[in-house]
Scaffold this motif. Structure first.
Motif, PDB file in Angstrom:
ATOM      1  N   ILE A 199      45.755 -31.650  44.954  1.00 26.59           N
ATOM      2  CA  ILE A 199      46.208 -31.778  46.341  1.00 26.59           C
ATOM      3  C   ILE A 199      45.903 -33.191  46.832  1.00 26.59           C
ATOM      4  O   ILE A 199      45.053 -33.886  46.262  1.00 26.59           O
ATOM      5  CB  ILE A 199      45.541 -30.738  47.267  1.00 26.59           C
ATOM      6  CG1 ILE A 199      44.023 -30.941  47.281  1.00 26.59           C
ATOM      7  CG2 ILE A 199      45.894 -29.323  46.840  1.00 26.59           C
ATOM      8  CD1 ILE A 199      43.319 -30.061  48.263  1.00 26.59           C
ATOM      9  N   GLY A 200      46.610 -33.618  47.861  1.00 27.28           N
ATOM     10  CA  GLY A 200      46.391 -34.941  48.415  1.00 27.28           C
ATOM     11  C   GLY A 200      45.015 -35.075  49.056  1.00 27.28           C
ATOM     12  O   GLY A 200      44.443 -34.088  49.535  1.00 27.28           O
ATOM     13  N   VAL A 201      44.499 -36.301  49.070  1.00 28.26           N
ATOM     14  CA  VAL A 201      43.170 -36.541  49.633  1.00 28.26           C
ATOM     15  C   VAL A 201      43.130 -36.175  51.118  1.00 28.26           C
ATOM     16  O   VAL A 201      42.194 -35.521  51.594  1.00 28.26           O
ATOM     17  CB  VAL A 201      42.760 -38.021  49.446  1.00 28.26           C
ATOM     18  CG1 VAL A 201      41.432 -38.301  50.155  1.00 28.26           C
ATOM     19  CG2 VAL A 201      42.656 -38.356  47.962  1.00 28.26           C
ATOM     20  N   SER A 202      44.165 -36.573  51.860  1.00 34.62           N
ATOM     21  CA  SER A 202      44.184 -36.274  53.295  1.00 34.62           C
ATOM     22  C   SER A 202      44.264 -34.774  53.545  1.00 34.62           C
ATOM     23  O   SER A 202      43.619 -34.252  54.468  1.00 34.62           O
ATOM     24  CB  SER A 202      45.363 -36.979  53.966  1.00 34.62           C
ATOM     25  OG  SER A 202      46.600 -36.558  53.406  1.00 34.62           O
ATOM     26  N   ALA A 203      45.031 -34.065  52.719  1.00 32.63           N
ATOM     27  CA  ALA A 203      45.131 -32.606  52.871  1.00 32.63           C
ATOM     28  C   ALA A 203      43.790 -31.948  52.598  1.00 32.63           C
ATOM     29  O   ALA A 203      43.382 -31.011  53.304  1.00 32.63           O
ATOM     30  CB  ALA A 203      46.196 -32.057  51.931  1.00 32.63           C
ATOM     31  N   ALA A 204      43.088 -32.438  51.565  1.00 29.74           N
ATOM     32  CA  ALA A 204      41.772 -31.881  51.248  1.00 29.74           C
ATOM     33  C   ALA A 204      40.793 -32.113  52.393  1.00 29.74           C
ATOM     34  O   ALA A 204      39.987 -31.229  52.738  1.00 29.74           O
ATOM     35  CB  ALA A 204      41.244 -32.506  49.958  1.00 29.74           C
ATOM     36  N   ASN A 205      40.882 -33.286  53.018  1.00 33.85           N
ATOM     37  CA  ASN A 205      39.998 -33.583  54.156  1.00 33.85           C
ATOM     38  C   ASN A 205      40.337 -32.704  55.358  1.00 33.85           C
ATOM     39  O   ASN A 205      39.448 -32.188  56.040  1.00 33.85           O
ATOM     40  CB  ASN A 205      40.107 -35.058  54.534  1.00 33.85           C
ATOM     41  CG  ASN A 205      39.492 -35.973  53.484  1.00 33.85           C
ATOM     42  OD1 ASN A 205      38.594 -35.553  52.751  1.00 33.85           O
ATOM     43  ND2 ASN A 205      39.974 -37.198  53.406  1.00 33.85           N
TER      44      ASN A 205
END
Length: 229
Positions: A199-205
């Motif tokens: 998953i994308g870093v921003s989505a994980a955050n």
């Protein structure tokens, strides 16, 4: 006839007989098909002519078929060796499986068993440990077949809640590992079996992912590739 890659080997099944075809033997068949010469194919594989003949003999005796056709040239020579119809079929199936493996280079590989096939709905059910997964039915399988299921990391949807969705396969799990891979977060989720998802870093955050967090994962029935074991 089926083939499956196991490590660096392709399991060939032909008329209830089987043979493990490794990468070098696979390349030998490929080069024979390209050059119509065992001598030239052996050179490209960096093996001796005698070794090439030994490879061919072992495959032929194990599968009880003729792998190659050899024709002699005239007074000036010029004979050639081509793959037989059976040899071409074996090569074709190996190339097909190799392409599937390369396509799913970063994929979850899970051993499963076909436990139900619904011809009316065109679906079949796989059992992976105690997990039941629904995928599209495929005519080459019957109930009881052992298969390898391939699910790309990118094809797995990660959710905080079990939303109503058309995705047939949704499971509750727990994050057991997280690592940064190619500008994405790769998470390992335990749902009774272990699955990886990217998953994308921003989505994980935004989802506030952390070790031990309970989440839901889902994947479409059409996103599961299969190979027969």
């Amino acid at each position: 006839m089926t083939t499956v890659k196991a490590g660096v080997e392709y399991k060939i099944e032909y008329d209830d007989k089987s043979f493990l075809l490794d990468e070098k033997k696979f390349n030998l068949l490929t080069y024979i098909n390209e050059t119509e010469s065992i001598t030239e194919a052996a050179k490209r594989c960096s093996i001796s002519y005698r070794t090439a003949l030994n490879y061919i003999s072992k495959i032929e005796s194990s599968l009880e078929l003729s792998l190659v056709n050899t024709s002699k040239g005239g007074s000036g020579g010029g004979g050639k060796t081509t793959l037989s119809n059976e040899g071409l079929q074996i090569l074709k199936e190996c190339k097909k499986i190799k392409a599937i493996i390369e396509l799913h280079n970063e994929a979850n590989e899970i051993e499963a068993e076909v436990i139900e096939i619904d011809d009316d709905k065109n679906i079949m059910t796989l059992k992976m440990n105690n997990i039941l997964v629904t995928i599209k039915a495929k005519p080459q399988y019957i109930v009881g077949d052992k298969i390898l299921a391939l699910i790309s990391y990118d094809n797995i949807l990660v959710m905080l809640e079990n939303h109503k969705t058309s995705i047939k396969n949704v499971f509750k799990g727990k994050i057991t590992e997280m690592q940064l891979k190619n500008n994405k977060i790769r998470v390992k989720i335990d749902i009774g079996i272990e699955l990886y998802a990217d998953i994308g870093v921003s989505a994980a955050n935004n989802l506030e992912f952390n070790l031990g967090k309970e989440i839901y994962v889902g994947f479409k029935s059409s996103s599961v590739g299969t190979l027969k074991l």
